[in-house]
Motif scaffolding. Sequence first.
Motif, PDB file in Angstrom:
ATOM      1  N   GLN A   1       0.863  -1.244  -0.133  1.00  0.00           N
ATOM      2  CA  GLN A   1       0.152  -0.006  -0.055  1.00  0.00           C
ATOM      3  C   GLN A   1       0.795   1.402  -0.080  1.00  0.00           C
ATOM      4  O   GLN A   1       0.422   2.271   0.241  1.00  0.00           O
ATOM      5  N   HIS A   2       2.297   1.062  -0.003  1.00  0.00           N
ATOM      6  CA  HIS A   2       3.212   2.087   0.240  1.00  0.00           C
ATOM      7  C   HIS A   2       3.912   2.173  -1.241  1.00  0.00           C
ATOM      8  O   HIS A   2       4.237   1.019  -1.789  1.00  0.00           O
TER       9      HIS A   2
ATOM     10  N   GLN B   1      -7.832   8.545 -11.429  1.00  0.00           N
ATOM     11  CA  GLN B   1      -7.584   8.476 -10.003  1.00  0.00           C
ATOM     12  C   GLN B   1      -6.439   9.534  -9.749  1.00  0.00           C
ATOM     13  O   GLN B   1      -5.500   9.249 -10.389  1.00  0.00           O
TER      14      GLN B   1
ATOM     15  N   CYS C   1       1.469   9.755   1.574  1.00  0.00           N
ATOM     16  CA  CYS C   1       2.079  10.295   2.993  1.00  0.00           C
ATOM     17  C   CYS C   1       3.512  10.632   2.932  1.00  0.00           C
ATOM     18  O   CYS C   1       4.384   9.576   2.559  1.00  0.00           O
TER      19      CYS C   1
ATOM     20  N   LYS D   1       2.398   5.792   2.577  1.00  0.00           N
ATOM     21  CA  LYS D   1       1.166   5.131   2.224  1.00  0.00           C
ATOM     22  C   LYS D   1       0.653   5.982   1.037  1.00  0.00           C
ATOM     23  O   LYS D   1       0.665   7.371   1.125  1.00  0.00           O
TER      24      LYS D   1
ATOM     25  N   THR E   1      -2.770   6.738  -1.118  1.00  0.00           N
ATOM     26  CA  THR E   1      -4.257   6.606  -1.082  1.00  0.00           C
ATOM     27  C   THR E   1      -4.708   7.112  -2.575  1.00  0.00           C
ATOM     28  O   THR E   1      -4.027   8.217  -2.846  1.00  0.00           O
ATOM     29  N   PHE E   2      -5.643   6.490  -3.137  1.00  0.00           N
ATOM     30  CA  PHE E   2      -6.352   7.271  -4.627  1.00  0.00           C
ATOM     31  C   PHE E   2      -7.468   7.905  -4.240  1.00  0.00           C
ATOM     32  O   PHE E   2      -8.454   7.577  -3.121  1.00  0.00           O
ATOM     33  N   PHE E   3      -7.755   8.951  -5.009  1.00  0.00           N
ATOM     34  CA  PHE E   3      -9.109   9.510  -4.968  1.00  0.00           C
ATOM     35  C   PHE E   3      -9.578   9.869  -6.368  1.00  0.00           C
ATOM     36  O   PHE E   3      -8.778  10.029  -7.267  1.00  0.00           O
TER      37      PHE E   3
ATOM     38  N   CYS F   1      -0.718  11.155   6.425  1.00  0.00           N
ATOM     39  CA  CYS F   1      -1.953  10.479   6.387  1.00  0.00           C
ATOM     40  C   CYS F   1      -2.468  10.525   7.832  1.00  0.00           C
ATOM     41  O   CYS F   1      -1.702  10.957   8.722  1.00  0.00           O
TER      42      CYS F   1
END
Length: 148
Positions: free
Chosen positions: A37-38, A94, A99, A104, A106-108, A141
């Motif tokens: 996830q990183h 996306q 972070c 880490k 993250t997608f938005f 994060c």
Amino acid sequence: MNQKSSKAHEWLRNLQANGYRATNTRRAVVETLANSQHALSPLEIYEICRSQHKRMGLVTVYRTVEKLEELGLVQRVHQPSGCQAFISAAEGHQHLLICQSCGKVTFFNGENEAMESLMKKVSLQSGYQIESHWLQLFGQCANCRDQT
Ligand SMILES: [Zn+2]
Ligand SMILES: [Zn+2]
């Protein structure tokens, strides 16, 4: 089979379909990236894999990651430090949140009205016809924020 290992499985099948033999060391690189996830730099991948594969070479890591990128399975993360790292590619449009403490990713979802109207505005103001964009946001994060 859980979702994580099935992703690695999918990537390996894809590599093989493109004429890339799945050796043990390549498999280890694929599994490490698919399950992370990183965002990981090639050197970090190398260090993780080497604990189990004494014959792991940095060249193998670079080549495998390049091939995965070529197939659109991983995407490059550009960090403010200038270092490059890799993370599983997102599906669809996306944007990335990264972070800076723990790495880490993250997608938005990039398909939203606010983003579209911003692009229209920039296009009008600049006279550019905007065809694509690349957006990555850096910060802390929620976990890392809690710790400070
Ligand atoms: Zn963090
Ligand atoms: Zn976008």
